[in-house]
Design a protein around this motif. Structure first.
Motif, PDB file in Angstrom:
ATOM      1  N   ALA A  20      27.567  62.102 -39.243  1.00  0.00           N
ATOM      2  CA  ALA A  20      27.995  61.694 -40.584  1.00  0.00           C
ATOM      3  C   ALA A  20      29.522  61.689 -40.594  1.00  0.00           C
ATOM      4  CB  ALA A  20      27.474  62.687 -41.618  1.00  0.00           C
ATOM      5  N   TYR A  21      30.102  61.015 -41.559  1.00  0.00           N
ATOM      6  CA  TYR A  21      31.566  61.106 -41.704  1.00  0.00           C
ATOM      7  C   TYR A  21      31.911  61.328 -43.178  1.00  0.00           C
ATOM      8  CZ  TYR A  21      31.797  56.360 -43.643  1.00  0.00           C
ATOM      9  OH  TYR A  21      31.634  55.262 -44.460  1.00  0.00           O
ATOM     10  N   TRP A  22      33.057  61.924 -43.400  1.00  0.00           N
ATOM     11  CA  TRP A  22      33.582  62.138 -44.761  1.00  0.00           C
ATOM     12  C   TRP A  22      34.131  60.813 -45.270  1.00  0.00           C
ATOM     13  CZ3 TRP A  22      33.902  66.678 -47.623  1.00  0.00           C
ATOM     14  CH2 TRP A  22      33.742  67.892 -46.948  1.00  0.00           C
ATOM     15  N   GLY A  60      43.850  61.583 -47.136  1.00  0.00           N
ATOM     16  CA  GLY A  60      43.070  61.847 -45.921  1.00  0.00           C
ATOM     17  C   GLY A  60      42.464  63.241 -45.946  1.00  0.00           C
ATOM     18  N   LEU A  61      42.134  63.749 -44.769  1.00  0.00           N
ATOM     19  CA  LEU A  61      41.434  65.033 -44.697  1.00  0.00           C
ATOM     20  C   LEU A  61      42.300  66.156 -44.157  1.00  0.00           C
ATOM     21  CD1 LEU A  61      37.913  63.896 -43.486  1.00  0.00           C
ATOM     22  CD2 LEU A  61      38.583  64.654 -45.733  1.00  0.00           C
ATOM     23  N   VAL A  62      43.587  65.846 -43.951  1.00  0.00           N
ATOM     24  CA  VAL A  62      44.491  66.927 -43.543  1.00  0.00           C
ATOM     25  C   VAL A  62      45.661  67.003 -44.525  1.00  0.00           C
ATOM     26  CG1 VAL A  62      43.902  67.026 -41.084  1.00  0.00           C
ATOM     27  CG2 VAL A  62      45.622  65.384 -41.854  1.00  0.00           C
ATOM     28  N   VAL A  63      46.070  68.230 -44.819  1.00  0.00           N
ATOM     29  CA  VAL A  63      47.166  68.443 -45.775  1.00  0.00           C
ATOM     30  C   VAL A  63      48.466  68.429 -44.970  1.00  0.00           C
ATOM     31  CG1 VAL A  63      47.903  69.854 -47.720  1.00  0.00           C
ATOM     32  CG2 VAL A  63      45.540  69.999 -46.927  1.00  0.00           C
ATOM     33  N   SER A  64      48.845  67.238 -44.526  1.00  0.00           N
ATOM     34  CA  SER A  64      49.955  67.126 -43.585  1.00  0.00           C
ATOM     35  C   SER A  64      50.716  65.839 -43.855  1.00  0.00           C
ATOM     36  CB  SER A  64      49.390  67.114 -42.156  1.00  0.00           C
ATOM     37  OG  SER A  64      50.404  66.849 -41.223  1.00  0.00           O
ATOM     38  N   LEU A  98      29.547  60.907 -46.388  1.00  0.00           N
ATOM     39  CA  LEU A  98      29.556  61.888 -47.485  1.00  0.00           C
ATOM     40  C   LEU A  98      30.755  61.654 -48.391  1.00  0.00           C
ATOM     41  CD1 LEU A  98      28.670  64.681 -48.791  1.00  0.00           C
ATOM     42  CD2 LEU A  98      30.306  65.730 -47.201  1.00  0.00           C
ATOM     43  N   THR A  99      30.489  61.382 -49.672  1.00  0.00           N
ATOM     44  CA  THR A  99      31.614  61.259 -50.613  1.00  0.00           C
ATOM     45  C   THR A  99      31.952  62.629 -51.195  1.00  0.00           C
ATOM     46  OG1 THR A  99      30.089  60.704 -52.412  1.00  0.00           O
ATOM     47  CG2 THR A  99      31.162  58.864 -51.277  1.00  0.00           C
ATOM     48  N   GLN A 100      33.159  62.734 -51.725  1.00  0.00           N
ATOM     49  CA  GLN A 100      33.639  64.003 -52.274  1.00  0.00           C
ATOM     50  C   GLN A 100      33.770  63.884 -53.791  1.00  0.00           C
ATOM     51  OE1 GLN A 100      37.444  64.870 -50.098  1.00  0.00           O
ATOM     52  NE2 GLN A 100      36.915  63.002 -49.003  1.00  0.00           N
ATOM     53  N   ILE A 101      33.548  64.993 -54.503  1.00  0.00           N
ATOM     54  CA  ILE A 101      33.829  64.989 -55.937  1.00  0.00           C
ATOM     55  C   ILE A 101      35.007  65.919 -56.233  1.00  0.00           C
ATOM     56  CG2 ILE A 101      32.040  66.737 -56.489  1.00  0.00           C
ATOM     57  CD1 ILE A 101      33.318  63.897 -58.760  1.00  0.00           C
ATOM     58  N   ARG A 102      35.994  65.379 -56.894  1.00  0.00           N
ATOM     59  CA  ARG A 102      37.172  66.116 -57.357  1.00  0.00           C
ATOM     60  C   ARG A 102      37.532  65.525 -58.700  1.00  0.00           C
ATOM     61  NH1 ARG A 102      37.281  69.639 -54.526  1.00  0.00           N
ATOM     62  NH2 ARG A 102      36.846  70.395 -56.586  1.00  0.00           N
ATOM     63  N   LEU A 157      23.450  68.151 -37.390  1.00  0.00           N
ATOM     64  CA  LEU A 157      24.320  67.045 -37.819  1.00  0.00           C
ATOM     65  C   LEU A 157      25.779  67.455 -37.719  1.00  0.00           C
ATOM     66  CD1 LEU A 157      23.891  64.902 -41.025  1.00  0.00           C
ATOM     67  CD2 LEU A 157      25.997  66.199 -40.719  1.00  0.00           C
ATOM     68  N   ILE A 158      26.605  66.534 -37.210  1.00  0.00           N
ATOM     69  CA  ILE A 158      28.055  66.760 -37.196  1.00  0.00           C
ATOM     70  C   ILE A 158      28.655  65.909 -38.306  1.00  0.00           C
ATOM     71  CG2 ILE A 158      30.193  66.529 -35.846  1.00  0.00           C
ATOM     72  CD1 ILE A 158      28.307  68.434 -34.423  1.00  0.00           C
ATOM     73  N   LEU A 159      29.346  66.589 -39.215  1.00  0.00           N
ATOM     74  CA  LEU A 159      30.049  65.895 -40.301  1.00  0.00           C
ATOM     75  C   LEU A 159      31.496  65.745 -39.856  1.00  0.00           C
ATOM     76  CD1 LEU A 159      30.374  64.861 -43.211  1.00  0.00           C
ATOM     77  CD2 LEU A 159      30.753  67.241 -43.900  1.00  0.00           C
ATOM     78  N   SER A 160      31.906  64.514 -39.590  1.00  0.00           N
ATOM     79  CA  SER A 160      33.195  64.346 -38.930  1.00  0.00           C
ATOM     80  C   SER A 160      34.290  63.813 -39.845  1.00  0.00           C
ATOM     81  CB  SER A 160      33.022  63.394 -37.749  1.00  0.00           C
ATOM     82  OG  SER A 160      32.355  62.237 -38.180  1.00  0.00           O
ATOM     83  N   GLY A 161      35.486  64.254 -39.560  1.00  0.00           N
ATOM     84  CA  GLY A 161      36.684  63.715 -40.196  1.00  0.00           C
ATOM     85  C   GLY A 161      37.607  63.226 -39.103  1.00  0.00           C
ATOM     86  N   PHE A 162      38.453  62.252 -39.413  1.00  0.00           N
ATOM     87  CA  PHE A 162      39.374  61.679 -38.418  1.00  0.00           C
ATOM     88  C   PHE A 162      40.737  61.446 -39.075  1.00  0.00           C
ATOM     89  CE2 PHE A 162      35.074  60.290 -37.350  1.00  0.00           C
ATOM     90  CZ  PHE A 162      34.991  60.538 -35.987  1.00  0.00           C
TER      91      PHE A 162
END
Ligand SMILES: Cc1cc2nc3c(=O)[nH]c(=O)nc-3n(C[C@H](O)[C@H](O)[C@H](O)COP(=O)(O)O)c2cc1C
Length: 367
Positions: A11-13, A20-24, A53-57, A329-334
């Motif tokens: 799966a992917y985010w 993105g998925l890093v605070v950088s 996978l979607t995110q809720i914020r 399952l691997i939930l991946s971010g890139f």
């Protein structure tokens, strides 16, 4: 079929939140727009990914300034893809089960049975305060989520459904049409505290956890599976991983180092402060982020800890190791989503499938 005989799932985010998925402050060729996400979803389904996978914020005080809503965004992606299942994040509190059940049943019909949900129990108090939602304490949030899941399942599978919970009530209610998926739309959950694990062992189809080492994951998984067995329930396990696959290990490690070196320090600290309302706030002090270091927090869900960082072969071997401790399952971010999902599909995935096939042949030979 035993877990060993099943191929691990990917799966992917969905980057439906900006930054993105890093605070950088490192360059990220990832975008939170709809157009980018449609291209990403199409690329992912052609490259071996089964879920997104979607995110809720509702708000974010730590980067992530813009956030598209999860259910409508999931539907938007489903409309432009053919095979991918999209897991929409749902937060009890803002969502009530009656509306969620109906909304998701309709989306299930519109998308030929490809919606799933991730019930998240909430860790960001500032967000709840900002939108005027009550903030029950940690374990009560899980008690509410469990009622939420039970009532969704009830409404999706039964006519004349009644439920008399602390948080939700239904009286002789019949939802029509019911979802296409049987027995019901798949239910994931996120969180790793004692309360989260116990809930998974009773009601969820899938348990999502933050990134971690195989040893630590093994302990969590054994705990959940043992309890699930006692409850006569089956639950599958998904783990987060921030994947950095490069032709050489040196290149991959250099990217990791650059992400951390260029961390947005203030935002990482703000995020770290907010996470203290999660598992760390419980009596056991266990759960997501309870032991995270500054470097871990640069990736929202401890994804560096899973260590899928290196060459395609190193990553493939570590994925099989995760499978061997019980991960399904691997939930991946890139970092640069579209291009790295393509690289993953071309270079890493075939190696994973080869290693899995080798492992599956072993018992046959010795039999
Ligand atoms: C894979 C995954 C996805 C999550 N997605 C969201 C989300 O979209 N929105 C949200 O508010 N929380 C999200 N969470 C947070 C969890 O629901 C939970 O509140 C948090 O992990 C703390 O749980 P714990 O105290 O049980 O460890 C997610 C967690 C995981 C592991």
């Amino acid at each position: 079929m035993s877990q060993q005989d099943r191929n691990i799932t990917f799966a992917y985010w969905v980057p439906n939140v900006s930054g993105g998925l890093v605070v950088s402050n490192i360059e990220q060729r990832t975008d939170w727009s709809y157009d980018y996400n449609v291209r990403l979803a199409q690329t992912a389904e052609q490259n071996g990914f089964d879920y997104a996978l979607t995110q809720i914020r509702f708000t974010a005080g730590y980067n992530a300034e813009n956030q598209h809503e999860s259910v409508s965004f999931s539907h938007g992606i489903l409309a432009k893809t053919e095979r991918l299942k999209v897991i929409a994040a749902i937060l009890p509190g803002p969502w009530k089960p009656a509306l969620a059940a109906k909304q998701l049943a309709t989306i299930d019909h519109l998308t030929n049975g490809r919606i799933a949900i991730n019930v998240v129990s909430g860790w960001f108090r500032g967000e709840f305060d900002a939108i005027g939602e009550e903030w029950p304490e940690h374990d009560q949030r899980y008690a509410r989520s469990e009622e939420f899941i039970c009532s969704l399942k009830g409404v999706w599978t039964q006519d004349n459904y009644s439920f008399d919970g602390k948080y939700y009530q239904f009286k002789d209610y019949t939802l029509s049409p019911k979802p296409l998926q049987k027995p019901h739309i798949e239910i994931f959950q996120g969180g790793s505290s004692r309360a989260a694990r116990d809930m998974a062992s009773r009601v969820s189809d899938w348990y999502f956890t933050n990134g971690n080492t195989p040893e630590e994951l093994k302990k969590q998984i054994e705990d959940i599976r043992e309890k699930a067995k006692a409850n006569d329930h089956q639950v599958k396990i998904g783990v987060n991983a921030f994947i950095i696959a490069r032709d050489t290990e040196k290149e991959a490690q250099a990217v990791l180092q650059e992400i951390i070196d260029k961390a947005n320090t203030e935002a990482v600290h703000a995020f770290g402060d907010a996470t203290r309302e999660a598992g760390a706030a419980t009596a056991e002090g266990e759960g997501n982020w309870a032991k995270s270091t500054f470097a871990d927090l640069v990736q929202y869900n401890d994804g560096f800890r899973t260590n899928l960082i290196g060459t395609p072969l190193q990553i493939a071997e570590r994925i099989v190791e995760l499978k061997n401790v019980g991960v399904d399952l691997i939930l991946s971010g890139f970092l640069h989503f579209i291009e790295e999902v393509e690289y993953f599909g071309e270079k890493v995935l075939p190696l994973v499938r080869e290693l899995e096939a080798q492992q599956q042949r072993v018992p046959a030979k010795s039999a």
